[in-house]
Design an enzyme around this catalytic site. Sequence first.
Site, PDB file in Angstrom:
ATOM      1  N   HIS A 104      67.576  65.237  77.908  1.00  0.00           N
ATOM      2  CA  HIS A 104      67.812  64.393  79.080  1.00  0.00           C
ATOM      3  C   HIS A 104      69.236  63.874  79.152  1.00  0.00           C
ATOM      4  O   HIS A 104      69.920  63.713  78.144  1.00  0.00           O
ATOM      5  CB  HIS A 104      66.782  63.260  79.179  1.00  0.00           C
ATOM      6  CG  HIS A 104      66.794  62.285  78.048  1.00  0.00           C
ATOM      7  ND1 HIS A 104      67.549  61.131  78.061  1.00  0.00           N
ATOM      8  CD2 HIS A 104      66.105  62.264  76.874  1.00  0.00           C
ATOM      9  CE1 HIS A 104      67.332  60.441  76.952  1.00  0.00           C
ATOM     10  NE2 HIS A 104      66.461  61.115  76.208  1.00  0.00           N
ATOM     11  N   ASP A 106      70.154  60.984  80.973  1.00  0.00           N
ATOM     12  CA  ASP A 106      70.346  59.538  81.073  1.00  0.00           C
ATOM     13  C   ASP A 106      70.266  58.857  79.706  1.00  0.00           C
ATOM     14  O   ASP A 106      69.719  59.413  78.737  1.00  0.00           O
ATOM     15  CB  ASP A 106      69.338  58.919  82.056  1.00  0.00           C
ATOM     16  CG  ASP A 106      67.890  59.084  81.621  1.00  0.00           C
ATOM     17  OD1 ASP A 106      67.562  60.117  80.985  1.00  0.00           O
ATOM     18  OD2 ASP A 106      67.087  58.186  81.907  1.00  0.00           O
ATOM     19  N   ASP A 136      70.492  60.113  71.391  1.00  0.00           N
ATOM     20  CA  ASP A 136      69.416  60.056  72.381  1.00  0.00           C
ATOM     21  C   ASP A 136      70.021  60.141  73.777  1.00  0.00           C
ATOM     22  O   ASP A 136      70.260  59.134  74.405  1.00  0.00           O
ATOM     23  CB  ASP A 136      68.629  58.748  72.172  1.00  0.00           C
ATOM     24  CG  ASP A 136      67.500  58.556  73.165  1.00  0.00           C
ATOM     25  OD1 ASP A 136      67.109  59.543  73.805  1.00  0.00           O
ATOM     26  OD2 ASP A 136      67.020  57.413  73.301  1.00  0.00           O
ATOM     27  N   GLU A 170      64.690  60.199  82.037  1.00  0.00           N
ATOM     28  CA  GLU A 170      63.717  60.114  80.930  1.00  0.00           C
ATOM     29  C   GLU A 170      63.526  58.677  80.471  1.00  0.00           C
ATOM     30  O   GLU A 170      62.423  58.262  80.124  1.00  0.00           O
ATOM     31  CB  GLU A 170      64.199  60.986  79.752  1.00  0.00           C
ATOM     32  CG  GLU A 170      63.194  61.144  78.614  1.00  0.00           C
ATOM     33  CD  GLU A 170      63.297  60.086  77.535  1.00  0.00           C
ATOM     34  OE1 GLU A 170      62.456  60.071  76.632  1.00  0.00           O
ATOM     35  OE2 GLU A 170      64.239  59.240  77.587  1.00  0.00           O
ATOM     36  N   GLU A 171      64.610  57.912  80.456  1.00  0.00           N
ATOM     37  CA  GLU A 171      64.516  56.544  79.927  1.00  0.00           C
ATOM     38  C   GLU A 171      63.750  55.608  80.854  1.00  0.00           C
ATOM     39  O   GLU A 171      63.466  54.474  80.492  1.00  0.00           O
ATOM     40  CB  GLU A 171      65.924  55.983  79.652  1.00  0.00           C
ATOM     41  CG  GLU A 171      66.734  56.765  78.610  1.00  0.00           C
ATOM     42  CD  GLU A 171      66.183  56.636  77.185  1.00  0.00           C
ATOM     43  OE1 GLU A 171      65.181  55.926  76.987  1.00  0.00           O
ATOM     44  OE2 GLU A 171      66.763  57.265  76.274  1.00  0.00           O
TER      45      GLU A 171
HETATM   46  C1  LIG Z   1      55.104  59.630  57.148  1.00  0.00           C
HETATM   47  C2  LIG Z   1      56.023  59.703  58.249  1.00  0.00           C
HETATM   48  C3  LIG Z   1      57.079  58.617  58.359  1.00  0.00           C
HETATM   49  C4  LIG Z   1      57.810  58.815  59.588  1.00  0.00           C
HETATM   50  C5  LIG Z   1      58.719  57.758  59.999  1.00  0.00           C
HETATM   51  C6  LIG Z   1      58.935  57.844  61.476  1.00  0.00           C
HETATM   52  C7  LIG Z   1      60.320  57.603  61.847  1.00  0.00           C
HETATM   53  C8  LIG Z   1      60.527  57.749  63.292  1.00  0.00           C
HETATM   54  C9  LIG Z   1      61.748  58.467  63.538  1.00  0.00           C
HETATM   55  C10 LIG Z   1      62.159  58.846  64.687  1.00  0.00           C
HETATM   56  C11 LIG Z   1      61.504  58.582  65.951  1.00  0.00           C
HETATM   57  C12 LIG Z   1      62.506  58.592  67.022  1.00  0.00           C
HETATM   58  C13 LIG Z   1      61.885  58.586  68.337  1.00  0.00           C
HETATM   59  C14 LIG Z   1      62.920  58.868  69.346  1.00  0.00           C
HETATM   60  C15 LIG Z   1      62.338  59.009  70.683  1.00  0.00           C
HETATM   61  C16 LIG Z   1      63.388  58.755  71.673  1.00  0.00           C
HETATM   62  C17 LIG Z   1      62.922  58.963  73.053  1.00  0.00           C
HETATM   63  C18 LIG Z   1      63.017  57.712  73.845  1.00  0.00           C
HETATM   64  O1  LIG Z   1      63.747  56.804  73.583  1.00  0.00           O
HETATM   65  N1  LIG Z   1      62.204  57.653  74.895  1.00  0.00           N
HETATM   66  C19 LIG Z   1      62.041  56.503  75.689  1.00  0.00           C
HETATM   67  C20 LIG Z   1      61.062  55.565  75.140  1.00  0.00           C
HETATM   68  O2  LIG Z   1      60.341  55.850  74.192  1.00  0.00           O
HETATM   69  O3  LIG Z   1      60.976  54.464  75.663  1.00  0.00           O
END
Ligand SMILES: CCCCCCCC/C=C\CCCCCCCC(=O)NCC(=O)O
Length: 710
Positions: A104, A106, A136, A170-171
């Site tokens: 994305h 944005d 991101d 997306e955000e």
């Molecule tokens: C046993 C497993 C441990 C795992 C630990 C998890 C760590 C998480 C790491 C990364 C997650 C990142 C997520 C990023 C998503 C970004 C997309 C976004 O910002 N979308 C909008 C929103 O969600 O509001």
Amino acid sequence: VSRSKGLRGTESQREPRIPSQFSQEQRIAMKEALKGAIQIPTVSFSPKELNTTALAEFGEYIRKVFPTVFHTSFIRHEVVGNYSHLFTIKGSDPSMQPYILLAHIDVVPAPDKGWDVPPFSGLERDGFIYGRGTLDNKNSLMAILQALELLLIRNYIPRRSFFIALGHDEEISGINGAQKISALLQARGVQLAFVVDEGSFILDGFIPYLKKPFAMVSVSEKGAINLMLQVNTTTGHSSAPPKETSIGILAAAVSRLEQTPMPNMFGSGPLMTAVEQLANEFPFPTNIVLNNLWLFRPLVSRLMERNYITNSLVRTTTALTMFNAGVKVNVIPPVAEAIINFRLHPAQTVQEVLKLAKDIVADDRIQFHVLDAFDPLPISPSDDQALGYQLLRQTIHSVFPEVNIVAPGTCIGNTDSRHYLNLTTGIYRFNPIYLQPQDFSSIHGINEKISVQAYETQVKFVFEFIQNVILHLEQDCNYVTTTITTTAGQIKWSVQHRLVTGGKLRLGALGEPQTSWFWRLEPGEDNLRPWAPPKGALGFAPLPYPATCCCHPTPGDTNLRKHFPGTSCELSSQGKGSLSLEPRSSRALALPSCPGSDLSRESGGQVGRGLPTETLLHGWGKGQLPSLRGPQSSSLFSVGSKPEHIGICSVAVRCKALKGSISWLEAGSYALWITRESRSQRETQTELGLETTFPLFLLSRQDLPRLPGV
Ligand SMILES: CCCCCCCC/C=C\CCCCCCCC(=O)NCC(=O)O
């Protein structure tokens, strides 16, 4: 068996592999391109507040930076929803199901405060490029286009078609970008093999005691609710306040929500699979604990709650994100509003969480307004048949050889990929970069940054991935075996290799089951093991053939025979390039006529061509069959000389395993078939009828509906 679309082409179309090495000039250009992208403030503030000027500028920017992508005849570019972009990259093989790469444009807002460098400067410091969107998600966006640009200028022509979709909102939900692109593809009748989006990383340091990083490919995504709580009270003069104001009532309610976590749901979903896979990576005694969750589940679930990131994996989280109230210092506020952002654990639904929230608030003066909500996403397959997952796994192992574990997980954030649910069952979220907890805090936080090296590796990953979707057999496959059906007369057989990627090989077999319909061959083993597909699994249906039996190719070797009690024939080596099959059984096998079963017609009659180099053909006894090298190679088998010599034999095709990975067979993309060839064309026609091919196995989900009787 009708295979009208199951086999494609006449020979293995082997493209040369383009190495993912880039010149110094290219490496500088790629990082400068990312910096330029960061400098365009494509901020989404709210569904009504987007920086449309920046979004339009971004469209111009990618045109300028990736000219080849925009000027290649087999790439179609469309702007969707005013600012999103859809690229359709047409592959040379229309029978291969396309896939899609998402990213994305944005970003979330980034006030300058707290940043070491201004968030939209794209400045490079100590080997890092700083700025909003470096993780991101402009890194993915630019890496995808960059990798494609680099492939194209080296004359890359894809076989499998694919799409690149760049959403602009997306955000703020993706409804004008990803959702519209998805609708457009649906209207065009597109079905996707899989989706790859952002949403997970190679995680480093997230789990106490786990020393080594591991790659988590998210196969699901938490649901979400944006809930507005509202309190209306009588306004008035602040000099004579009521006992409670709207602000006080609401503050108490949101505080209760914050203080009362949603239930811990540890014990279900992809997290359990990840824990199982990771258990042995922990030192003693943690490994014992994790290997015995039947006993230690309560302990592990409590430990996971202690850390705010792992906590987010075990429950629905409650984040108070906005609070609005008050009009003037001396006015009793008539209304107070708060927004709570819940992220739903895969085991809960929107309705369940709303009910829990109401019970926690327990105050009738508070109105609930659901602004938007969706349930957790379905769990995409991560088994050995899951093309997208296996391709990611394969590419992770090749680009990051130091990463031992690739585990499925749940994305705690939300991504554009949720809008593609109608197009595929395989949605995977993975960013090929290392992430440490402090990096995670920078996403939507301050000092978001990516190292130049990590970005280059991300480009390399996409560059490899795009090429891997048509991996050649000899690159990755350890063994491919099948049970083939033969009848009297000479047969000539050929092999056509299609896509094979890392994973395990699943075997299909013809005939009534003796012990099992299917056998599985584990890498490094010579034993086939009877195997039962999961109930209801796609791609495994009995073929409409009469009972058959299988023989062992080498007398004395019992490996196979013990698995096939109906063994009735033996196969022995008759010198280079030929084997004879001498059935002991008089049991005749009537092959039913199968309209449309002439595979050779589809293969253009070029039997024997298309054998990849370095492919080794072996009988089970090892070494009886010649090594086949070069595209013209083929092997001739004598299968008895009398008409009653009818039997079944097993042949293994053993392929060079360059990477030593477990092999995996993509449904519908691989086929081994034989065509009967007699001593003369006349004999062929009189004795055996027109050239006939024998269907060997069908594992294709797409092909199944076309099988007679299935
Ligand atoms: C046993 C497993 C441990 C795992 C630990 C998890 C760590 C998480 C790491 C990364 C997650 C990142 C997520 C990023 C998503 C970004 C997309 C976004 O910002 N979308 C909008 C929103 O969600 O509001």
